[in-house]
Scaffold this active site. Structure first.
Site, PDB file in Angstrom:
ATOM      1  N   ALA A  73       0.859  -1.383  -0.025  1.00 46.91           N
ATOM      2  CA  ALA A  73       0.105   0.006   0.149  1.00 46.91           C
ATOM      3  C   ALA A  73       0.860   1.094   0.057  1.00 46.91           C
ATOM      4  CB  ALA A  73      -0.960   0.038   1.141  1.00 46.91           C
ATOM      5  N   TYR A 139      -6.150   8.388   2.974  1.00 45.24           N
ATOM      6  CA  TYR A 139      -5.329   7.103   3.509  1.00 45.24           C
ATOM      7  C   TYR A 139      -6.410   6.355   4.086  1.00 45.24           C
ATOM      8  CZ  TYR A 139      -2.154   3.927   5.638  1.00 45.24           C
ATOM      9  OH  TYR A 139      -1.515   2.784   6.159  1.00 45.24           O
ATOM     10  N   ASN A 168       1.247   3.261  15.636  1.00 44.29           N
ATOM     11  CA  ASN A 168       2.416   3.795  15.037  1.00 44.29           C
ATOM     12  C   ASN A 168       3.417   2.593  15.190  1.00 44.29           C
ATOM     13  OD1 ASN A 168       1.003   6.149  15.369  1.00 44.29           O
ATOM     14  ND2 ASN A 168       2.454   7.227  14.214  1.00 44.29           N
ATOM     15  N   HIS A 187       7.836   9.857   8.103  1.00 48.94           N
ATOM     16  CA  HIS A 187       7.624   9.476   9.597  1.00 48.94           C
ATOM     17  C   HIS A 187       8.548   9.943  10.250  1.00 48.94           C
ATOM     18  CE1 HIS A 187       4.271   7.044   8.076  1.00 48.94           C
ATOM     19  NE2 HIS A 187       5.091   6.271   7.160  1.00 48.94           N
ATOM     20  N   ILE A 205       8.549  20.102  13.970  1.00 43.60           N
ATOM     21  CA  ILE A 205       7.616  19.508  14.841  1.00 43.60           C
ATOM     22  C   ILE A 205       6.286  20.172  14.096  1.00 43.60           C
ATOM     23  CG2 ILE A 205       6.127  19.529  16.734  1.00 43.60           C
ATOM     24  CD1 ILE A 205       8.764  19.220  18.474  1.00 43.60           C
TER      25      ILE A 205
HETATM   26  N1  UDP Z   1       5.771  14.807  12.793  1.00 44.00           N
HETATM   27  C1  UDP Z   1       6.561  15.664  13.210  1.00 44.00           C
HETATM   28  N2  UDP Z   1       7.672  16.346  12.467  1.00 44.00           N
HETATM   29  C2  UDP Z   1       8.059  15.510  11.473  1.00 44.00           C
HETATM   30  C3  UDP Z   1       7.375  14.047  10.994  1.00 44.00           C
HETATM   31  C4  UDP Z   1       6.165  13.726  11.948  1.00 44.00           C
HETATM   32  O1  UDP Z   1       6.027  16.673  14.099  1.00 44.00           O
HETATM   33  O2  UDP Z   1       9.216  15.411  10.951  1.00 44.00           O
HETATM   34  C5  UDP Z   1       4.727  14.441  13.783  1.00 44.00           C
HETATM   35  C6  UDP Z   1       3.331  14.120  12.898  1.00 44.00           C
HETATM   36  O3  UDP Z   1       2.856  15.512  12.771  1.00 44.00           O
HETATM   37  C7  UDP Z   1       2.680  13.089  13.726  1.00 44.00           C
HETATM   38  C8  UDP Z   1       3.647  12.449  14.409  1.00 44.00           C
HETATM   39  O4  UDP Z   1       4.827  13.261  14.062  1.00 44.00           O
HETATM   40  O5  UDP Z   1       1.904  14.147  14.641  1.00 44.00           O
HETATM   41  C9  UDP Z   1       3.768  11.069  13.795  1.00 44.00           C
HETATM   42  O6  UDP Z   1       3.703  11.213  12.628  1.00 44.00           O
HETATM   43  P1  UDP Z   1       4.250   9.972  11.356  1.00 44.00           P
HETATM   44  O7  UDP Z   1       4.196  10.623  10.183  1.00 44.00           O
HETATM   45  O8  UDP Z   1       5.507   9.389  12.172  1.00 44.00           O
HETATM   46  O9  UDP Z   1       2.984   8.878  11.781  1.00 44.00           O
HETATM   47  P2  UDP Z   1       1.438   9.198  11.440  1.00 44.00           P
HETATM   48  O10 UDP Z   1       0.910   9.261  12.981  1.00 44.00           O
HETATM   49  O11 UDP Z   1       1.127  10.406  10.835  1.00 44.00           O
HETATM   50  O12 UDP Z   1       0.990   8.047  10.751  1.00 44.00           O
END
Ligand code: UDP
Length: 323
Positions: A73, A139, A168, A187, A205
């Protein structure tokens, strides 16, 4: 037993393959190599896109698989918002093709990689499987649609399925030979570890005004090998006459983005420079699994309970790999 693993070259799929091989099963992998590259000479590897129904039928007619693990996917939430058609074609149409082909050749057991994103922005602190499904990203809508199809088909035909809703996925195999690598990497954990590897200290962030302990998003991180083990435990459910199931896979604990960054600093011994950016579209503030159902039914619980331990497995792989 004979298993098909779609997406077996990807992050979770490659860990599944390794696990199944360790139990001496016969493995075939279908993968279009769009992001993965794990090649293992102990498996029958076939480069194929699930969108290609004719080729899929041709391949499926050749072997009677006992079950199919379906990981293939596209999985970047933010990208799914920008490219909904691409996501629909790959994730929904590709899965419909797989199911149709399975039914045609009397292969009736499917384990499907669903996601916590089917819940959207949940109302409760910990999410139970019976929580309303209101995805807020394309998604998440893809995953919800497939789950609905599986329920419909399961009621009409002798077709068994388990949808595992991952929270996650994180970490890497202890051998540090396989790990998490998406292109582009979006991620949180692998993105930061990639930066550290390249001697960059700046991390971003997305959003610091969420209603959480420190204003940043909270997620439930679960080790990839714990996820894989849950899939294996799931197989026993296919002995039931009817099987249309769904389970959360999480740790039941939540960590904010800031807490993860602190953990990464500790594990890598690198001090990072935080830059706040605006919220990412499609990001719910808090996602934490309630895992009572999977514990009761499959006797599964995570072996990796310490977030820093999970982070250190990821770091070991990142340090070693050529990404
Ligand atoms: N995130 C962040 N900075 C980054 C990448 C992700 O602050 O460079 C945050 C994102 O907004 C989310 C959390 O980290 O709140 C986890 O994001 P990820 O993409 O790892 O997984 P998701 O929960 O979106 O599947």
């Amino acid at each position: 037993m004979k298993f098909l693993v779609t997406g077996g070259a990807g992050y979770i799929g490659s860990h599944m393959v390794k696990f199944l091989l360790s139990k001496n099963h016969e493995i075939t992998v279908f993968d279009n190599l769009s992001s993965g590259k794990f090649i293992n000479n102990k498996i029958n590897f076939i480069k194929v896109d699930l969108v290609n129904l004719n080729k899929l039928d041709q391949l499926m007619s050749k072997k009677k698989f006992d079950a199919v693990f379906h990981f293939a996917a596209l999985s970047i939430v933010n990208e799914s918002e920008k490219k909904p058609r691409k996501y629909y074609l790959n994730n929904v149409q590709g899965t419909k093709n797989l199911i149709n082909s399975m039914i045609k050749y009397n292969i009736n057991n499917l384990i499907f990689s669903s996601s916590a994103s089917v819940y959207g922005a949940p109302k409760t602190k910990k999410i139970l499987e019976r929580h309303k499904l209101k995805p807020i990203s394309e998604y998440g809508r893809n995953k919800k649609e497939i789950e609905k199809i599986l329920v419909r088909i399961g009621k009409k035909k002798n077709f068994k399925s388990i949808s595992f809703r991952y929270f996650n996925a994180a970490g890497a195999d202890e051998t540090a030979k396989i790990g998490e690598n998406h292109k582009p990497e979006t991620h949180l954990i692998p993105k930061i570890l990639n930066s550290i590897k390249r001697k960059k200290k700046k991390v971003y962030i997305y959003g610091n005004s969420y209603k959480t302990i420190d204003g940043t998003c909270i997620r439930d991180y679960v080790h990839v090998n714990d996820i894989v083990r849950a899939h294996y435990y799931g197989l026993k459910k296919f002995r039931q006459k009817k099987c249309i199931l769904n389970y959360n896979i999480g740790s039941g604990k939540g960590y904010s983005v800031l807490e993860i960054i602190k953990g990464i600093e500790k594990v890598t011994k690198v001090k990072l420079k935080i830059v706040y950016k605006k919220k990412r579209k499609g990001d719910p503030p808090i996602l934490i699994a309630d895992c009572k159902k999977i514990l009761k039914d499959l006797k599964w619980k995570p072996k990796y309970k310490n977030i820093n331990k999970i982070l250190s497995t990821a770091w070991r792989w990142h340090k070693k790999s050529f990404i």
